[in-house]
Design an enzyme around this catalytic site. Structure first.
Site, mmCIF file in Angstrom:
data_model
loop_
_atom_site.group_PDB
_atom_site.id
_atom_site.type_symbol
_atom_site.label_atom_id
_atom_site.label_comp_id
_atom_site.label_asym_id
_atom_site.label_seq_id
_atom_site.Cartn_x
_atom_site.Cartn_y
_atom_site.Cartn_z
ATOM 1 N N GLY A 75 86.702 15.167 52.181
ATOM 2 C CA GLY A 75 86.510 14.972 53.582
ATOM 3 C C GLY A 75 85.534 15.461 54.495
ATOM 4 N N GLU A 109 80.701 12.723 57.104
ATOM 5 C CA GLU A 109 80.847 11.934 58.115
ATOM 6 C C GLU A 109 81.088 10.475 57.756
ATOM 7 O OE1 GLU A 109 80.665 13.112 61.649
ATOM 8 O OE2 GLU A 109 79.809 15.020 61.367
ATOM 9 N N ASP A 158 72.863 14.646 62.037
ATOM 10 C CA ASP A 158 73.965 15.517 62.597
ATOM 11 C C ASP A 158 73.287 17.045 63.209
ATOM 12 O OD1 ASP A 158 76.561 16.512 63.115
ATOM 13 O OD2 ASP A 158 75.796 18.133 61.547
ATOM 14 N N GLY A 171 85.565 21.955 60.719
ATOM 15 C CA GLY A 171 86.928 22.293 60.179
ATOM 16 C C GLY A 171 87.781 22.579 61.542
ATOM 17 N N LYS A 211 78.762 16.251 69.841
ATOM 18 C CA LYS A 211 77.367 16.617 69.857
ATOM 19 C C LYS A 211 76.510 15.432 70.006
ATOM 20 C CE LYS A 211 78.686 16.083 65.291
ATOM 21 N NZ LYS A 211 79.321 16.775 64.303
ATOM 22 N N VAL A 256 90.899 18.046 65.129
ATOM 23 C CA VAL A 256 90.399 18.966 66.267
ATOM 24 C C VAL A 256 91.456 19.033 67.034
ATOM 25 C CG1 VAL A 256 88.677 19.791 67.858
ATOM 26 C CG2 VAL A 256 88.139 18.669 65.486
ATOM 27 N N GLU A 301 80.798 24.185 73.901
ATOM 28 C CA GLU A 301 80.866 25.290 72.803
ATOM 29 C C GLU A 301 81.019 24.547 71.235
ATOM 30 O OE1 GLU A 301 79.859 28.832 72.983
ATOM 31 O OE2 GLU A 301 79.431 28.083 71.093
ATOM 32 N N LYS A 335 72.458 18.518 67.156
ATOM 33 C CA LYS A 335 72.707 19.956 67.434
ATOM 34 C C LYS A 335 71.374 20.805 67.877
ATOM 35 C CE LYS A 335 76.583 19.874 64.503
ATOM 36 N NZ LYS A 335 76.905 20.254 62.716
ATOM 37 N N VAL A 361 78.004 22.327 68.797
ATOM 38 C CA VAL A 361 77.219 23.088 67.812
ATOM 39 C C VAL A 361 77.708 23.961 67.068
ATOM 40 C CG1 VAL A 361 74.902 24.142 67.566
ATOM 41 C CG2 VAL A 361 75.328 22.417 69.342
#
Ligand code: HSE
Length: 440
Positions: A190, A193, A204, A307, A108, A17, A132, A208, A135
């Site tokens: 990939g 998690e 997960d 992603g 999250k 990221v 932002e 959220k 989630v």
């Protein structure tokens, strides 16, 4: 105090990221500067391993292995927390907020566990916290709830918030494959998690859902108080039964305002949803969310939930929001509008037993006269009404039986299942999941 015209940004974490944010911020800087009326400078990024070869290049002097160097740098205005985890990330986030810095977070789990503390510290220090990207990846769900749909009270928010489980369920449904086979592919791609339970057991999506519950209803739900079910028990046989009945199976986060009760039911459930709905068409790693409010009616958002690029898009949107606050000459006025103010609420988390739903049961039963009557009687004893029935022979003495029910309170369902488990004709523990009777 004169306003700054350049804001310095520090990235905590330079993984997938972080590199995406760096890449797209650089590529779009001219456009962003024009819109914001000031410039954004990517000052520094931190990483655990300085020697790692990366696809995104960054000058050596802008990379550090000490995230505190960024948090404690008085020149840094916006800190993006992209390292994940809840321990170091919490400490770094709080320290940055205490210094009045703006924090942008994609974390999250951190927000779910420590949201209250983070927002309190942000308020105390008149700092801003944006999230932002926490989630649904690139889908602007936080802004939609907080700004676009601010006039609404929300009766129902439900959606696919975990891309990995959606990828697995989609391939199981389309190719008739067992979960383990698709999971092995998801690992290779990939998608899964490091802690696989987050994707497979619904956690997960639950994290959220807690964040969305806060935004929609103004309170932090304790994740331990939620009903969180995953996808591990779904079989290709369930997929094919669901198809015959006109449904698909999706892992849904459901936030339901139980009418006239002040209670909000929050949970994650594998759910049969009608094949013709928009949500049923959200396949692969995509996320989709349906939001029903009393003013706007139902709004539907669909997009990439994870992603590099999708998540970077959400982080950059927060950076741009932060920048327009910090660069704006009416900063103080706007800051009050944007700060995470506590919402007055009397809502509380619902007891799962208070929820009503239609259900899908799969049972393995003896194949002999009277079995159906016995099962129907057990359900009727708890006022659970049968809507449809399917049967498939497993061998000459055994059948797979699927029963769908009309809406019934979960408490009655639980009793009915206990009853069924005691019947001699039922050979294995019945498996049951919810059916969503919504047309979206
Ligand atoms: N594991 C998450 C998912 C990543 O599959 O959606 C994005 O939060």
């Amino acid at each position: 105090m004169p306003q700054k015209s350049t804001l310095n940004i520090g990235l905590l974490g330079f993984g997938t990221v972080g590199q995406g944010v760096w890449k797209h911020l650089q590529a779009n800087s001219a456009n962003l500067e024009q819109r914001l009326g000031g410039s954004l400078y990517l000052a520094k990024a931190s990483t655990k391993d300085l020697s790692k070869i990366r696809s995104v290049s960054i000058p050596k002097e802008q990379l550090t292995d000490d995230p505190w160097e960024i948090v404690n740098d008085p020149q840094i205005d916006i800190v993006c927390e992209l390292i994940g985890g809840t321990d170091l990330a919490r400490k770094l986030t709080l320290k940055a907020l205490e210094q009045g810095k703006t924090v942008v977070s994609a974390n999250k789990a951190l927000i779910c566990e420590h949201g209250q503390e983070i927002f309190d510290i942000a308020r105390t220090h008149q700092a801003h916290f944006f999230f932002e990207a926490s989630v649904a990846g690139g889908i602007p769900i936080i802004k939609t709830l907080r700004e676009g749909l601010v006039a609404n009270r929300f009766s129902l928010i439900h959606g696919i918030l975990n891309g990995t489980s959606n990828y697995i369920l989609t391939r199981m449904e389309q190719e008739g494959l067992p979960l383990e086979t698709v999971l092995a592919d998801a690992r290779k791609l990939g998608y899964v998690e490091a802690d696989e339970s987050l994707d497979l057991d619904g956690w997960d999506a639950a994290h959220k859902a807690v964040i969305l519950t806060y935004l929609a209803h103004g309170f932090w739900a304790d994740p331990k108080a939620l009903t969180v079910e995953g996808i591990r028990s779904i079989t290709p046989q369930d997929m094919s039964f669901a198809k015959k009945l006109g449904y698909k199976i999706k892992l849904l986060a459901i936030i339901e305002n139980i009418k006239n009760s002040g209670q909000i039911a929050v949970g994650v459930h594998p759910t049969l949803i009608p094949e013709a709905t928009i949500l049923a068409s959200v396949d692969d790693v995509f996320n989709g969310i349906s939001i029903t409010g009393d003013v706007a009616g139902t709004t539907f958002l669909v997009g990439r939930g994870a992603g590099q690029d999708a998540t970077a898009s959400a982080v950059i949107s927060d950076i741009a929001d932060a920048a327009s606050l910090l660069l704006n000459t009416h900063q103080e006025k706007n800051a009050q509008k944007k700060a995470p103010l506590p919402i007055e609420t009397s809502c509380k988390i619902a007891n799962p037993e208070a929820v009503t739903s239609a259900y899908y049961f799969r049972m393995c039963a003896k194949d002999k006269p009277g079995v159906l009557a016995e099962i129907a009687e057990a359900l009727a004893a708890h006022e659970v009404s049968v809507a449809s029935m399917l049967q498939e022979s497993l061998d000459k003495n055994k059948v797979a039986l699927v029963i769908t029910t009309h809406r019934a309170p979960e408490s009655q369902l639980t009793q009915a299942i206990k009853h069924l488990e005691q019947l001699d004709c039922i050979l294995e523990k019945p498996f049951f999941i919810r059916i969503l009777d919504s047309d979206l």
